[in-house]
Enzyme design. Sequence first.
Site, PDB file in Angstrom:
ATOM      1  N   ASN A  10      27.287 -19.272 -25.040  1.00 44.78           N
ATOM      2  CA  ASN A  10      27.386 -18.173 -24.085  1.00 44.78           C
ATOM      3  C   ASN A  10      27.437 -16.802 -24.740  1.00 44.78           C
ATOM      4  O   ASN A  10      27.148 -15.802 -24.100  1.00 44.78           O
ATOM      5  CB  ASN A  10      28.618 -18.369 -23.190  1.00 44.78           C
ATOM      6  CG  ASN A  10      29.854 -18.710 -23.981  1.00 44.78           C
ATOM      7  OD1 ASN A  10      29.903 -19.730 -24.676  1.00 44.78           O
ATOM      8  ND2 ASN A  10      30.858 -17.861 -23.892  1.00 44.78           N
ATOM      9  N   CYS A  20      35.985 -13.792 -21.397  1.00 39.11           N
ATOM     10  CA  CYS A  20      37.364 -14.197 -21.634  1.00 39.11           C
ATOM     11  C   CYS A  20      37.959 -13.508 -22.848  1.00 39.11           C
ATOM     12  O   CYS A  20      39.157 -13.356 -22.952  1.00 39.11           O
ATOM     13  CB  CYS A  20      37.422 -15.707 -21.840  1.00 39.11           C
ATOM     14  SG  CYS A  20      36.232 -16.579 -20.850  1.00 39.11           S
ATOM     15  N   THR A  25      39.136 -31.678   0.053  1.00 37.19           N
ATOM     16  CA  THR A  25      38.009 -31.468   0.958  1.00 37.19           C
ATOM     17  C   THR A  25      36.905 -30.696   0.245  1.00 37.19           C
ATOM     18  O   THR A  25      37.168 -29.694  -0.417  1.00 37.19           O
ATOM     19  CB  THR A  25      38.491 -30.697   2.203  1.00 37.19           C
ATOM     20  OG1 THR A  25      39.541 -31.454   2.791  1.00 37.19           O
ATOM     21  CG2 THR A  25      37.361 -30.495   3.202  1.00 37.19           C
ATOM     22  N   GLY A  45      32.494 -24.816 -13.988  1.00 35.59           N
ATOM     23  CA  GLY A  45      32.195 -25.333 -15.320  1.00 35.59           C
ATOM     24  C   GLY A  45      33.454 -25.721 -16.072  1.00 35.59           C
ATOM     25  O   GLY A  45      33.492 -26.750 -16.767  1.00 35.59           O
TER      26      GLY A  45
HETATM   27  C1  LIG Z   1      30.903 -19.586 -17.787  1.00 36.12           C
HETATM   28  C2  LIG Z   1      31.034 -20.737 -18.710  1.00 36.12           C
HETATM   29  C3  LIG Z   1      31.970 -21.761 -18.467  1.00 36.12           C
HETATM   30  C4  LIG Z   1      32.952 -21.695 -17.334  1.00 36.12           C
HETATM   31  O1  LIG Z   1      32.349 -21.898 -16.087  1.00 36.12           O
HETATM   32  P1  LIG Z   1      33.178 -21.516 -14.757  1.00 36.12           P
HETATM   33  O2  LIG Z   1      32.320 -22.016 -13.651  1.00 36.12           O
HETATM   34  O3  LIG Z   1      33.325 -20.025 -14.782  1.00 36.12           O
HETATM   35  O4  LIG Z   1      34.477 -22.221 -14.852  1.00 36.12           O
HETATM   36  C5  LIG Z   1      32.006 -22.838 -19.327  1.00 36.12           C
HETATM   37  N1  LIG Z   1      31.164 -22.916 -20.374  1.00 36.12           N
HETATM   38  C6  LIG Z   1      30.252 -21.974 -20.634  1.00 36.12           C
HETATM   39  C7  LIG Z   1      29.323 -22.144 -21.793  1.00 36.12           C
HETATM   40  C8  LIG Z   1      30.156 -20.851 -19.821  1.00 36.12           C
HETATM   41  O5  LIG Z   1      29.257 -19.911 -20.100  1.00 36.12           O
END
Ligand SMILES: *Cc1c(COP(=O)(O)O)cnc(C)c1O
Length: 408
Positions: A151, A325, A237, A71
């Site tokens: 989140n 985080c 890759t 993400g």
């Molecule tokens: C977890 C999260 C991300 C980061 O995704 P990753 O695959 O861990 O890099 C970004 N945005 C939101 C809203 C998330 O909950």
Amino acid sequence: MKQIYLDHASTTPVRPEVVEAMLPYFTEQFGNPSSIYPLGQEAADVVAAARETLAGLIGAAPREVYFTSGGTEADNWAIKGFARANAGKGKHLITSAIEHHAVLHTCEALEKEGFEVTYLPVDEHGLVRPEDFAAAIRPDTILASIMFANNEIGTIEPIAALAAIAHEHGVVFHTDAVQAFGHEPIDVKEMGIDMLSASSHKIYGPKGVGLLYIRKGVKVENFIDGGQQERGRRGSTENVPGIVGFARAAELAAADMTAEHDRLLALRDHAIRRILDEIPSAKLNGSWESRLANNVNFSFEFIEGEGMLLQLAARGVCVSSGSACTSGSLDPSHVLLAIGLPHEIAHGSLRMTLGRDTTREDVDFAVDSLKATLANLRMMSPLYEDFQHGKVASVIERLKADGFPYAN
Ligand SMILES: *Cc1c(COP(=O)(O)O)cnc(C)c1O
């Protein structure tokens, strides 16, 4: 001791069906999709099939879906790639104050490159007001990035309405849908989404794989210079097992999305009601109506968050204070501050995010543990004693008087 995992917004376990689908691509089917012999072409075929599956699930064409390492990468690519490719049209971006750091820190990096960013405020539920968004759009605005669902507090934003406003002004609309994809129905065409980020490990797939949808016609810089992978736009890759697992996880999520959504919603509301009924000086953060089905986020007054999390961990309850985080740092969550929580109570916050294997017994155990933990901590708090003797005022009482909902 039994562990009750209630932190599914941080990450999820990989489903056994997903592991099973991935396994052959580590061993016998290890080919490189760029190789021309059958072992390679078979790998290319499964990557193509996965792209088709994932594109279908959001109403996109396969050519509009690019695999990423997650993400965070998708957010970086969408925002930096679009801003740099379209700087000639304007250098103003709009986002919200409650985005994930993958978006916020990306925007901050662009500010150092000379872009200007408006960080929209949110209301007490965590909702972006469409009128604020419309008012922030300027002639030089090129991109808006507003998350689909938050989140930390689970608020689901009015994405279709915001995208419509963006388009009225010729602004391209990106959404970080990491918390929504696989949990809420998404159709990029119907909702007017131009770019969308999603991640595998939030939907019971493997970590380290995600996707970026880029609508055909939207100009975005390439992200990784290298080979011809991802149509030459992101070299390296392909993570074949990861991509296969991501698609399988998404397919499984889609198969029972409504049933699982409703099951989680009932459990979530059971947890929220019990906490509001049984724990004094507690406040639900975020919206109750426009909320992810698995998210419970509360602030408790006269509580220090770190102590609460540690005591809950000692009882086998895995929860967090907000985003993975920010835990471990002493700064209160930027999301809780943005919805107007005073520092004192933003510190005593707790996020429980339920998942596929969460039962009603788990929720009851977690709430019982929370009750015991809070009673314990408050017993040791001089401030709570003063409050009980009427010597200090309650912040939550004040918030309630100001019209904050869902507080006890
Ligand atoms: C977890 C999260 C991300 C980061 O995704 P990753 O695959 O861990 O890099 C970004 N945005 C939101 C809203 C998330 O909950």
